[in-house]
Design an enzyme around this catalytic site. Structure first.
Site, short mmCIF file in Angstrom:
data_model
loop_
_atom_site.label_atom_id
_atom_site.label_comp_id
_atom_site.label_asym_id
_atom_site.label_seq_id
_atom_site.Cartn_x
_atom_site.Cartn_y
_atom_site.Cartn_z
N GLY A 1 19.34 -5.58 -7.76
CA GLY A 1 20.68 -5.60 -7.21
C GLY A 1 21.71 -5.01 -8.16
N ARG B 1 17.60 -8.79 -13.17
CA ARG B 1 17.27 -8.98 -11.76
C ARG B 1 17.49 -7.67 -11.02
NH1 ARG B 1 22.05 -8.28 -9.57
NH2 ARG B 1 23.90 -9.17 -10.55
N ALA C 1 25.24 -13.75 -1.81
CA ALA C 1 24.59 -12.64 -2.51
C ALA C 1 23.21 -13.09 -3.01
CB ALA C 1 25.45 -12.20 -3.68
N MET C 2 22.31 -12.13 -3.15
CA MET C 2 20.96 -12.43 -3.65
C MET C 2 20.48 -11.34 -4.60
SD MET C 2 18.88 -13.95 -0.43
CE MET C 2 19.52 -15.40 0.40
N GLY C 3 19.71 -11.76 -5.58
CA GLY C 3 19.07 -10.83 -6.50
C GLY C 3 17.97 -11.58 -7.22
N CYS D 1 28.30 -5.95 -5.02
CA CYS D 1 26.95 -5.38 -4.82
C CYS D 1 26.97 -3.86 -4.73
CB CYS D 1 26.28 -5.98 -3.59
SG CYS D 1 26.11 -7.77 -3.71
#
Length: 231
Positions: free
Chosen positions: A90, A88, A160-162, A191
């Site tokens: 990130g 991914r 958090a996002m990825g 991150c």
């Protein structure tokens, strides 16, 4: 355009097992799209939304820096945690009990072909959900995810996002801290961003425990509206 999404709640599941399962669903959608192009088959592509909770694990994205993990293998074992390099975007992320992890595996050709918009709508889903708990969450410029008190010395990340996308098919997703053990975040630079704190919904609300099923219901409600989707 198929806007129906199959919802699956996997409960607590090993990260690598879940990653392999995501890859299977992801490949199934890609295979259908390839067949449609080659054979003009006009088959519908499926969409999925997975909820899961992982045992303690650290994952490092494609552009991540290994030095952002602050412990070695022996120390990870002491904490009953595992580590994986993943495909991914990130940097480094932690997943663990008390965290709601969501993996939308969508064919964006069914919705809109814009990855930037996709990420912003995922953030908006989190922001709207947290607003229902009286929290003013927001984006932080240049930093994907959802934060509280942006622009102050007390800025802290709550989600958090990825994601990964290929031929407009998505995988991976978001991790919202609901009842998370924040001590595990001390073993990494979240991150890859130094000097930023991390928080959890139960901490912000001053509660020992937040009902996670209720949070999931709110997330799905907002996702459904933002993506004009059907579950």
């Amino acid at each position: 355009m198929n806007k129906k999404i199959e919802l699956q709640d996997l409960g607590r599941k090993d990260y690598k097992e879940t990653w392999d399962y995501q890859e299977t669903l992801f490949k199934g959608i890609l295979d259908t799209k390839i067949k449609n192009r080659r054979e003009d088959a006009n088959l519908e592509t499926n969409n999925y939304f997975l909820f899961v909770e992982h045992p303690h694990v650290y994952t490092l994205g494609k552009s991540g820096d290994m030095s952002n993990l602050l412990v070695d293998e022996a120390q990870l074992a002491e904490k009953n945690a595992t580590f994986y390099k993943v495909n991914r975007g990130g940097d480094i992320t932690y997943h663990g009990p008390g965290q709601i992890v969501g993996y939308p595996i969508l064919d964006l050709d069914n919705f809109f072909t814009d990855i930037h918009k996709y990420l912003r709508l995922l953030e908006e889903m989190i922001i709207l959900t947290l607003a229902e708990y009286g929290l003013k969450a927001e984006r932080s410029k240049g930093e994907t995810g959802v934060w509280l008190d942006v622009g102050t010395p007390f800025a802290r990340k709550i989600c958090a996002m990825g994601v990964r996308a290929s031929r407009w098919v998505t995988m991976h997703g978001f991790a919202l801290n609901v009842n998370a053990d924040l001590g595990y975040f001390d073993l990494m630079i979240p991150c890859g961003i130094r000097g930023k704190a991390v928080t959890s919904l139960n901490v912000e609300l001053g509660k020992k425990q937040v009902y996670e099923a209720e949070v999931k219901e709110k997330l799905l409600k907002h996702f459904k509206t933002l993506f004009e989707a059907e579950f």
